[in-house]
Design a protein around this motif. Structure first.
Motif, mmCIF file in Angstrom:
data_model
loop_
_atom_site.group_PDB
_atom_site.id
_atom_site.type_symbol
_atom_site.label_atom_id
_atom_site.label_comp_id
_atom_site.label_asym_id
_atom_site.label_seq_id
_atom_site.Cartn_x
_atom_site.Cartn_y
_atom_site.Cartn_z
ATOM 1 N N TRP A 118 39.239 40.626 42.065
ATOM 2 C CA TRP A 118 40.406 39.859 41.633
ATOM 3 C C TRP A 118 41.321 39.503 42.800
ATOM 4 C CZ3 TRP A 118 42.547 42.527 36.580
ATOM 5 C CH2 TRP A 118 41.573 42.436 35.577
ATOM 6 N N ARG A 119 41.033 40.040 43.978
ATOM 7 C CA ARG A 119 41.923 39.872 45.128
ATOM 8 C C ARG A 119 41.633 38.581 45.876
ATOM 9 N NH1 ARG A 119 42.733 43.975 50.339
ATOM 10 N NH2 ARG A 119 43.464 42.366 51.781
ATOM 11 N N TYR A 120 42.710 37.910 46.283
ATOM 12 C CA TYR A 120 42.637 36.757 47.174
ATOM 13 C C TYR A 120 43.617 36.968 48.321
ATOM 14 C CZ TYR A 120 39.895 34.288 43.688
ATOM 15 O OH TYR A 120 38.887 33.926 42.809
ATOM 16 N N PHE A 134 44.295 37.609 38.543
ATOM 17 C CA PHE A 134 44.051 37.747 39.976
ATOM 18 C C PHE A 134 45.328 38.167 40.692
ATOM 19 C CE2 PHE A 134 40.929 34.020 39.219
ATOM 20 C CZ PHE A 134 39.958 34.885 38.748
ATOM 21 N N TYR A 135 45.219 38.365 42.018
ATOM 22 C CA TYR A 135 46.410 38.600 42.822
ATOM 23 C C TYR A 135 46.130 38.165 44.257
ATOM 24 C CZ TYR A 135 43.897 42.984 43.847
ATOM 25 O OH TYR A 135 42.942 43.906 44.190
ATOM 26 N N VAL A 136 47.193 37.748 44.932
ATOM 27 C CA VAL A 136 47.104 37.265 46.312
ATOM 28 C C VAL A 136 47.947 38.179 47.191
ATOM 29 C CG1 VAL A 136 47.436 35.294 47.857
ATOM 30 C CG2 VAL A 136 46.923 34.903 45.420
ATOM 31 N N LEU A 137 47.388 38.612 48.327
ATOM 32 C CA LEU A 137 48.095 39.504 49.237
ATOM 33 C C LEU A 137 48.425 38.803 50.538
ATOM 34 C CD1 LEU A 137 46.084 42.845 48.828
ATOM 35 C CD2 LEU A 137 48.150 42.107 47.613
ATOM 36 N N GLY A 138 49.646 39.009 51.023
ATOM 37 C CA GLY A 138 50.058 38.493 52.315
ATOM 38 C C GLY A 138 49.766 39.483 53.425
ATOM 39 N N GLU A 139 50.350 39.229 54.585
ATOM 40 C CA GLU A 139 50.104 40.076 55.744
ATOM 41 C C GLU A 139 50.892 41.384 55.644
ATOM 42 O OE1 GLU A 139 47.845 39.336 58.044
ATOM 43 O OE2 GLU A 139 47.441 37.574 56.798
ATOM 44 N N ALA A 151 37.577 49.615 39.130
ATOM 45 C CA ALA A 151 39.024 49.643 39.300
ATOM 46 C C ALA A 151 39.357 50.003 40.745
ATOM 47 C CB ALA A 151 39.651 50.647 38.345
ATOM 48 N N VAL A 152 40.326 49.287 41.330
ATOM 49 C CA VAL A 152 40.708 49.521 42.723
ATOM 50 C C VAL A 152 42.205 49.808 42.863
ATOM 51 C CG1 VAL A 152 38.820 48.171 43.684
ATOM 52 C CG2 VAL A 152 40.979 47.037 43.120
ATOM 53 N N GLY A 153 42.897 49.947 41.744
ATOM 54 C CA GLY A 153 44.314 50.240 41.829
ATOM 55 C C GLY A 153 45.028 50.018 40.513
ATOM 56 N N TRP A 154 46.348 49.834 40.613
ATOM 57 C CA TRP A 154 47.210 49.796 39.437
ATOM 58 C C TRP A 154 48.240 48.687 39.570
ATOM 59 C CZ3 TRP A 154 46.077 53.550 35.776
ATOM 60 C CH2 TRP A 154 45.258 54.604 36.213
ATOM 61 N N LYS A 155 48.770 48.255 38.454
ATOM 62 C CA LYS A 155 49.867 47.291 38.437
ATOM 63 C C LYS A 155 50.932 47.751 37.466
ATOM 64 C CE LYS A 155 50.023 44.022 35.585
ATOM 65 N NZ LYS A 155 50.030 42.681 34.957
ATOM 66 N N ILE A 181 48.798 36.891 39.744
ATOM 67 C CA ILE A 181 48.417 35.777 38.878
ATOM 68 C C ILE A 181 48.028 36.376 37.536
ATOM 69 C CG2 ILE A 181 46.895 33.793 38.575
ATOM 70 C CD1 ILE A 181 46.495 33.888 41.675
ATOM 71 N N CYS A 182 48.985 36.411 36.631
ATOM 72 C CA CYS A 182 48.764 37.011 35.329
ATOM 73 C C CYS A 182 47.952 36.053 34.443
ATOM 74 C CB CYS A 182 50.097 37.328 34.656
ATOM 75 S SG CYS A 182 51.173 38.411 35.628
#
Length: 263
Positions: free
Chosen positions: A89-91, A166-171, A59-63, A142-143
């Motif tokens: 799960w991160r992109y 998954f989830y995608v992170l911006g800048e 685990a690296v965090g929460w949602k 991305i649920c």
């Protein structure tokens, strides 16, 4: 299994984990294992996260989920819900998302917060919380769901790690201390067409306020946010289904944007 032992969080977690790993949807677990209280569903969620951990994903965090006050009222709740984020799960912005690793993906536009210190003060306020946040980024969650047709009950959703995928992170944004989180707006585009609009009213009025609720809730539960944790603060608008070939762009105005494609 007799009636006295019908609530079986390990059995429910096994069903969910196997569905996720095989990409074969399972039947609802709430009825099968008599999950009829929210805390029971969270117990199953904890067991599910243990299985991912044993398989090599920590685990690296929460949602956060169900941050829309109107949606909470419809579900007879007074608070949001939460799940875990897992390693792998991160992109990043511009990524190609492997659709064949998901069962039935849907997307939500959010903000992400990266914490630089553990949050242990049960009376922490927004200013102190923000002082312990190192990065704020636009995020696309991305649920996904282990269930055919998605969860049919609140307890199934929570047990299945709140339909995490998954989830995608911006800048990262600059000068986060100057940001007005209550003013954030969201527009989601699929293949160039705007399909969703939203704003901070769908996220407790402010994504930072949603994070504050989570921080206090996790302290009370004895599992506080830790340094290095990432938090997805909850959707700014309705969920949108996606599939192979779709190109998605998230526009949060002054809070940044990102894009990805589903392959």
């Amino acid at each position: 299994m007799n009636e006295e032992t019908l609530f079986d969080p390990r059995g429910a977690a096994d069903d969910l984990f196997n569905a996720r790993r095989s990409l074969e949807p399972c039947e609802p677990v709430a009825g099968k294992y008599e999950i009829d209280m929210l805390e029971q569903a969270y117990t199953v969620q904890e067991e599910l996260i243990k299985r991912f951990h044993y398989a090599g994903s920590k685990a690296v965090g929460w949602k956060l989920g169900l941050t829309d006050p109107k949606a909470q009222e419809q579900m007879a709740l007074q608070t949001p819900l939460f799940g875990r984020l897992l390693e792998g799960w991160r992109y990043n912005n511009g990524a190609a998302i492997p659709t064949d690793q998901l069962i039935s993906p849907r997307v939500e536009g959010e903000l992400a917060f990266f914490f630089t210190a553990a949050i242990t003060d049960p009376e922490i306020d927004e200013s102190a919380l923000l002082a312990n946040i190192g990065k704020v980024m636009p995020a696309l969650e991305i649920c996904d769901s282990a269930f055919a047709g998605w969860p049919r009950s609140l307890f199934d959703a929570v047990a299945d790690n709140l339909s995490s995928g998954f989830y995608v992170l911006g800048e990262p944004l600059d000068n986060i201390g100057d940001l007005d989180f209550a003013s954030v707006t969201m527009q989601l585009y699929r293949n160039g067409e705007r399909v969703v609009e939203g704003d901070a009213s769908k996220c407790m009025g402010s994504p930072l306020k949603a994070c504050l609720w989570l921080a206090r809730e996790l302290i009370e539960r004895g599992t506080p946010i830790q340094a290095g944790d990432l938090v997805l603060s909850g959707s700014l608008g309705p969920m949108q289904a996606v599939g192979q070939g779709d190109e998605i762009r998230l526009d949060l105005g002054s809070f940044g944007d990102l894009h990805c494609r589903f392959e």
